[in-house]
Design a protein around this motif. Structure first.
Motif, short mmCIF file in Angstrom:
data_model
loop_
_atom_site.label_atom_id
_atom_site.label_comp_id
_atom_site.label_asym_id
_atom_site.label_seq_id
_atom_site.Cartn_x
_atom_site.Cartn_y
_atom_site.Cartn_z
N ASN A 1 20.21 6.55 -11.14
CA ASN A 1 21.06 6.47 -9.96
C ASN A 1 22.36 7.19 -10.28
N ASP B 1 13.85 6.72 -3.53
CA ASP B 1 12.42 6.66 -3.79
C ASP B 1 11.85 8.08 -3.79
N THR C 1 9.40 8.99 -1.06
CA THR C 1 10.00 9.28 0.24
C THR C 1 10.45 10.73 0.30
N THR D 1 20.03 10.51 -6.68
CA THR D 1 19.14 10.14 -7.78
C THR D 1 18.67 11.38 -8.52
N TRP E 1 15.60 12.55 -11.14
CA TRP E 1 14.31 12.22 -11.78
C TRP E 1 14.07 13.24 -12.87
#
Length: 176
Positions: free
Chosen positions: A5, A16, A19, A172, A174
């Motif tokens: 985050n 997500d 999403t 976010t 990843w």
């Protein structure tokens, strides 16, 4: 995969990834007056021989869990990718801004090239697989694409950063 985050100020929830990728799967048209407030642009940054960045607009799509691009073999981005496959893509859609870092590899599987050609054609660019079976041709392309044939590349993400531009907000990263 790890998710971090990046919103330490407002403490928005972690985004997500499913999403984000679901939205990418809906497409992001790049033709004028057809997306976003006006349209969506995708930018690729490759590395010049001296290590400096080269950024240019690109026709991209999301399919099979990856970004796909195309360009002519004589373009600067193709020459850069042949020497060093590391690159980044940047894209803004209505719901989020996205930066993808990874590596781009040329695709020579005729079935995969044909699938991408069909997807680009369905999105409005009338490309087809050329007589080689592993490159594309069309009546036109973006000025930065160079002359045909155009090679297809799959961008394998090593990281993605999304910044939500709608409520509830958030950012976010990843890493894959």
């Amino acid at each position: 995969m790890t998710a971090t985050n990046l919103d330490t100020q407002d403490h928005s929830p972690i985004l997500d990834l499913a999403t984000i990728t679901r939205r990418l799967g809906q497409g992001f048209t790049q033709a004028p007056e057809t997306g976003g407030p006006s349209r969506h642009s995708t930018w690729i940054t490759t590395l010049n021989a001296d290590g400096g960045p080269h950024t240019t607009g690109i026709g991209a799509l999301w399919a099979d869990g990856a970004f796909w691009i195309e360009t002519g073999p004589g373009t600067r981005k193709a020459r850069n990718l042949a020497r060093d496959p590391r690159c980044s893509l940047a894209l803004a859609v209505q719901e989020f801004d996205l930066v993808v870092e990874g590596t781009a590899g040329r695709v020579t599987d005729p079935e995969v090239v044909a699938a991408r050609a069909a997807e680009w054609a369905a999105d409005g660019w009338p490309c087809v697989v050329d007589e080689s079976g592993i490159a594309l041709t069309a009546p036109f392309t973006a000025p930065s694409g160079g002359p045909p044939p155009w090679w297809v590349y799959r961008v394998e993400a090593t990281s993605m950063v999304a910044l939500l531009t709608v409520e509830p907000g958030g950012a976010t990263r990843w890493r894959f």
